[in-house]
Motif scaffolding. Structure first.
Motif, mmCIF file in Angstrom:
data_model
loop_
_atom_site.group_PDB
_atom_site.id
_atom_site.type_symbol
_atom_site.label_atom_id
_atom_site.label_comp_id
_atom_site.label_asym_id
_atom_site.label_seq_id
_atom_site.Cartn_x
_atom_site.Cartn_y
_atom_site.Cartn_z
ATOM 1 N N ARG A 277 27.102 -42.133 63.562
ATOM 2 C CA ARG A 277 28.179 -43.189 62.795
ATOM 3 C C ARG A 277 28.131 -44.468 63.449
ATOM 4 O O ARG A 277 28.439 -45.285 62.785
ATOM 5 N N GLN A 278 27.641 -44.557 64.853
ATOM 6 C CA GLN A 278 27.646 -45.938 65.443
ATOM 7 C C GLN A 278 26.400 -46.572 64.578
ATOM 8 O O GLN A 278 26.393 -47.876 64.382
ATOM 9 N N ALA B 12 23.092 -42.751 57.209
ATOM 10 C CA ALA B 12 23.338 -42.252 58.526
ATOM 11 C C ALA B 12 24.421 -41.505 58.518
ATOM 12 O O ALA B 12 24.781 -40.459 59.064
ATOM 13 N N ASP B 13 25.452 -41.891 57.499
ATOM 14 C CA ASP B 13 26.891 -41.040 57.480
ATOM 15 C C ASP B 13 26.350 -39.470 56.884
ATOM 16 O O ASP B 13 27.014 -38.568 57.568
ATOM 17 N N LEU B 14 25.439 -39.456 55.979
ATOM 18 C CA LEU B 14 25.064 -38.289 55.710
ATOM 19 C C LEU B 14 24.293 -37.324 56.758
ATOM 20 O O LEU B 14 24.646 -36.285 56.854
ATOM 21 N N GLN B 15 23.632 -37.986 57.522
ATOM 22 C CA GLN B 15 22.711 -37.359 58.678
ATOM 23 C C GLN B 15 24.094 -37.008 59.693
ATOM 24 O O GLN B 15 23.823 -35.902 60.379
ATOM 25 N N ALA B 16 24.991 -37.668 59.738
ATOM 26 C CA ALA B 16 26.265 -37.144 60.696
ATOM 27 C C ALA B 16 27.013 -35.805 60.065
ATOM 28 O O ALA B 16 27.273 -34.864 60.981
ATOM 29 N N GLY B 17 27.101 -35.690 58.955
ATOM 30 C CA GLY B 17 27.519 -34.540 58.246
ATOM 31 C C GLY B 17 26.609 -33.544 58.348
ATOM 32 O O GLY B 17 26.939 -32.216 58.746
ATOM 33 N N GLN B 18 25.309 -33.648 58.230
ATOM 34 C CA GLN B 18 24.347 -32.654 58.274
ATOM 35 C C GLN B 18 24.243 -32.333 59.631
ATOM 36 O O GLN B 18 23.938 -31.109 60.113
ATOM 37 N N GLU B 19 24.493 -32.962 60.746
ATOM 38 C CA GLU B 19 24.428 -32.488 62.104
ATOM 39 C C GLU B 19 25.460 -31.585 62.220
ATOM 40 O O GLU B 19 25.373 -30.662 63.245
#
Length: 192
Positions: free
Chosen positions: A154-155, A79-86
């Motif tokens: 992040r949540q 999920a943290d990686l997805q936030a960065g990718q977003e």
């Protein structure tokens, strides 16, 4: 038990029933002792097997909890990686909007210049300003949407980390419960 059988043998011997009764009493005492020993050995083996089963159950509970917690922590990392990718995807979308704005402004300048219209004022300047405002609005909307999606990721990561802690703690409590149950059964057997 042995004492009772021996006492019966002495009483029978005193009554004159002689050595046959004494031998029978001795044989009964030996048989009773053997039965008692076999029962004790059987009970000890059962306790050992139950103890081994409890240890394996405790280890299994802790292992399952650790595996579930590890999976949740991995989901949090994703999920943290997805936030960065977003964030990167948002930057790319905003750059495409800026590139499109540059293309539209350049095309308008070429069109108006070919028609002999002054680019520094009038309709050419008005359309250029409108295109810039529209692009800025789209960029602002995309920035807000990107931040919203990043906040959701992040949540989600925070939720996964909390779930991992709960799974670890729950596994330990379950293991302690199994050990306590075995202890209670063992104590109950000793008092019976």
């Amino acid at each position: 038990m042995e004492l009772a059988v021996t006492a019966i043998g002495k009483v029978l011997g005193g009554l004159g029933l002689g050595s046959a009764a004494g031998a029978a009493a001795g044989t009964a005492a030996t048989g009773a002792a053997a039965a008692t020993g076999a029962a004790a050995a059987s009970s000890g083996a059962l306790t050992a097997l139950q103890g081994l089963g409890s240890v394996l159950k405790v280890l299994g509970t802790i292992g399952a909890g650790a595996a579930a917690a590890s999976e949740s922590r991995q989901l949090a990392v994703e999920a943290d990686l997805q936030a960065g990718q977003e964030q990167l995807a948002g930057q790319q979308r905003q750059n495409r909007i800026r590139q499109e704005l540059g293309r539209v402004l350049g095309q308008n300048d070429v069109t108006y210049a070919a028609a002999g219209i002054d680019l520094s004022g009038g309709i050419a300047q008005s359309q250029a300003q409108t295109a810039r405002q529209q692009a800025q609005t789209e960029i602002s909307i995309d920035q807000r949407d990107t931040e919203f999606r990043r906040a959701m990721y992040r949540q989600r990561a925070i939720g996964y980390r909390q779930r991992a802690s709960t799974q670890s703690g729950g596994a330990l409590l379950g293991a302690l419960g199994t050990a306590a149950d075995f202890g209670i059964q063992l104590a109950g057997r000793g008092s019976a």
